[in-house]
Design a protein around this motif. Sequence first.
Motif, PDB file in Angstrom:
ATOM      1  N   GLU A  30       0.849  -1.165  -0.051  1.00  0.00           N
ATOM      2  CA  GLU A  30      -0.062   0.090   0.020  1.00  0.00           C
ATOM      3  C   GLU A  30       0.920   1.310  -0.054  1.00  0.00           C
ATOM      4  N   ASN A  31       1.986   1.001   0.873  1.00  0.00           N
ATOM      5  CA  ASN A  31       2.569   2.560   0.880  1.00  0.00           C
ATOM      6  C   ASN A  31       3.659   2.693  -0.085  1.00  0.00           C
ATOM      7  N   SER A  32       3.836   1.569  -0.908  1.00  0.00           N
ATOM      8  CA  SER A  32       4.653   1.661  -2.113  1.00  0.00           C
ATOM      9  C   SER A  32       3.992   2.455  -3.097  1.00  0.00           C
ATOM     10  N   LYS A  33       2.864   2.358  -3.335  1.00  0.00           N
ATOM     11  CA  LYS A  33       1.861   3.217  -4.126  1.00  0.00           C
ATOM     12  C   LYS A  33       1.868   4.700  -3.951  1.00  0.00           C
ATOM     13  N   VAL A  34       1.898   4.747  -2.600  1.00  0.00           N
ATOM     14  CA  VAL A  34       1.823   6.096  -2.330  1.00  0.00           C
ATOM     15  C   VAL A  34       3.282   7.069  -2.471  1.00  0.00           C
ATOM     16  N   ALA A  82      -4.947  12.902   8.043  1.00  0.00           N
ATOM     17  CA  ALA A  82      -4.845  11.514   8.612  1.00  0.00           C
ATOM     18  C   ALA A  82      -3.995  10.602   8.119  1.00  0.00           C
ATOM     19  N   TYR A  83      -4.124  10.746   6.489  1.00  0.00           N
ATOM     20  CA  TYR A  83      -3.479   9.559   5.833  1.00  0.00           C
ATOM     21  C   TYR A  83      -2.112  10.150   5.885  1.00  0.00           C
ATOM     22  N   CYS A  84      -1.825  11.479   5.667  1.00  0.00           N
ATOM     23  CA  CYS A  84      -0.228  12.027   5.539  1.00  0.00           C
ATOM     24  C   CYS A  84       0.443  11.626   6.913  1.00  0.00           C
ATOM     25  N   ASN A  85      -0.355  11.516   8.057  1.00  0.00           N
ATOM     26  CA  ASN A  85       0.331  11.121   9.322  1.00  0.00           C
ATOM     27  C   ASN A  85       0.489   9.420   9.292  1.00  0.00           C
ATOM     28  N   LYS A  86      -0.282   8.762   8.833  1.00  0.00           N
ATOM     29  CA  LYS A  86      -0.145   7.329   8.759  1.00  0.00           C
ATOM     30  C   LYS A  86       1.261   7.006   7.743  1.00  0.00           C
ATOM     31  N   LEU A  87       1.126   7.886   6.586  1.00  0.00           N
ATOM     32  CA  LEU A  87       2.668   7.411   5.783  1.00  0.00           C
ATOM     33  C   LEU A  87       3.600   7.989   6.535  1.00  0.00           C
ATOM     34  N   MET A  88       3.837   9.222   7.381  1.00  0.00           N
ATOM     35  CA  MET A  88       4.851   9.419   8.248  1.00  0.00           C
ATOM     36  C   MET A  88       5.380   8.528   9.185  1.00  0.00           C
ATOM     37  N   LEU A  89       4.109   8.125   9.704  1.00  0.00           N
ATOM     38  CA  LEU A  89       4.309   6.811  10.888  1.00  0.00           C
ATOM     39  C   LEU A  89       5.105   5.755  10.031  1.00  0.00           C
ATOM     40  N   MET A 110      -5.114  11.770  -5.497  1.00  0.00           N
ATOM     41  CA  MET A 110      -6.485  11.400  -4.694  1.00  0.00           C
ATOM     42  C   MET A 110      -6.505   9.692  -4.692  1.00  0.00           C
ATOM     43  N   GLU A 111      -6.247   9.137  -5.592  1.00  0.00           N
ATOM     44  CA  GLU A 111      -6.177   7.782  -5.440  1.00  0.00           C
ATOM     45  C   GLU A 111      -5.296   6.921  -4.580  1.00  0.00           C
ATOM     46  N   CYS A 112      -4.244   7.572  -4.134  1.00  0.00           N
ATOM     47  CA  CYS A 112      -3.389   6.961  -3.260  1.00  0.00           C
ATOM     48  C   CYS A 112      -3.934   7.455  -1.771  1.00  0.00           C
ATOM     49  N   GLY A 113      -4.607   8.462  -1.866  1.00  0.00           N
ATOM     50  CA  GLY A 113      -5.201   8.862  -0.437  1.00  0.00           C
ATOM     51  C   GLY A 113      -4.603  10.326   0.092  1.00  0.00           C
ATOM     52  N   ILE A 114      -3.722  10.470  -0.623  1.00  0.00           N
ATOM     53  CA  ILE A 114      -2.917  11.884   0.024  1.00  0.00           C
ATOM     54  C   ILE A 114      -3.683  13.136  -0.061  1.00  0.00           C
ATOM     55  N   GLY A 161     -20.265  23.395  -6.972  1.00  0.00           N
ATOM     56  CA  GLY A 161     -20.584  24.062  -8.084  1.00  0.00           C
ATOM     57  C   GLY A 161     -19.443  23.403  -9.263  1.00  0.00           C
ATOM     58  N   LEU A 162     -19.080  24.338  -9.961  1.00  0.00           N
ATOM     59  CA  LEU A 162     -18.169  23.686 -11.099  1.00  0.00           C
ATOM     60  C   LEU A 162     -16.691  23.752 -10.592  1.00  0.00           C
ATOM     61  N   TRP A 163     -16.398  24.217  -9.476  1.00  0.00           N
ATOM     62  CA  TRP A 163     -15.116  24.456  -8.784  1.00  0.00           C
ATOM     63  C   TRP A 163     -14.606  23.111  -8.113  1.00  0.00           C
ATOM     64  N   SER A 164     -13.489  22.877  -8.159  1.00  0.00           N
ATOM     65  CA  SER A 164     -12.811  21.703  -7.135  1.00  0.00           C
ATOM     66  C   SER A 164     -11.761  22.070  -6.483  1.00  0.00           C
ATOM     67  N   TYR A 165     -12.182  21.890  -4.996  1.00  0.00           N
ATOM     68  CA  TYR A 165     -11.091  22.440  -4.049  1.00  0.00           C
ATOM     69  C   TYR A 165     -10.386  21.124  -3.637  1.00  0.00           C
ATOM     70  N   TYR A 166      -9.044  21.225  -3.412  1.00  0.00           N
ATOM     71  CA  TYR A 166      -8.236  20.131  -3.003  1.00  0.00           C
ATOM     72  C   TYR A 166      -7.466  20.452  -1.528  1.00  0.00           C
ATOM     73  N   SER A 167      -7.369  19.527  -0.832  1.00  0.00           N
ATOM     74  CA  SER A 167      -6.642  19.658   0.406  1.00  0.00           C
ATOM     75  C   SER A 167      -5.940  18.454   0.550  1.00  0.00           C
ATOM     76  N   LEU A 168      -4.955  18.423   1.776  1.00  0.00           N
ATOM     77  CA  LEU A 168      -4.206  17.327   2.067  1.00  0.00           C
ATOM     78  C   LEU A 168      -5.366  16.540   3.131  1.00  0.00           C
ATOM     79  N   ASN A 169      -5.073  14.937   3.150  1.00  0.00           N
ATOM     80  CA  ASN A 169      -5.747  14.370   4.032  1.00  0.00           C
ATOM     81  C   ASN A 169      -4.758  13.918   4.894  1.00  0.00           C
TER      82      ASN A 169
END
Length: 107
Positions: A7-11, A77-84, A56-60, A67-75
């Motif tokens: 899982e983590n190698s994909k990220v 919780a998942y970033c913390n999991k990756l750091m761990l 997004m597919e890797c969960g980060i 509406g027509l706009w897409s807003y992005y943010s870091l996940n």
Amino acid sequence: MRLNYAENSKVIKALADSNRLQIIDILSCGEKCACDILEYFDFTQPTLSHHMKVLMECGIVNCRKDGLWSYYSLNVAYCNKLMLFLMNLITDTDECICKDKTKCECK
């Protein structure tokens, strides 16, 4: 608890792109609209969409539509999991793969 190498190698593979690392850096400052992210790059909106899809597919990265706009943010919780995972990977812990084997008694 077992480290999930597959899982983590994909990220890590998704992060092995300098543009995606820059996107992560941009999002570390907070949620951004796709048009705001695009201002930092010299590529097209479809290229940005591809990078965002990979992240997004890797969960980060999370995406929300307004509406027509897409807003992005870091996940976060998942970033913390990756750091761990990375910390456990480079630290001698009980989860280390070598703990499953008996110690070598070679002399």
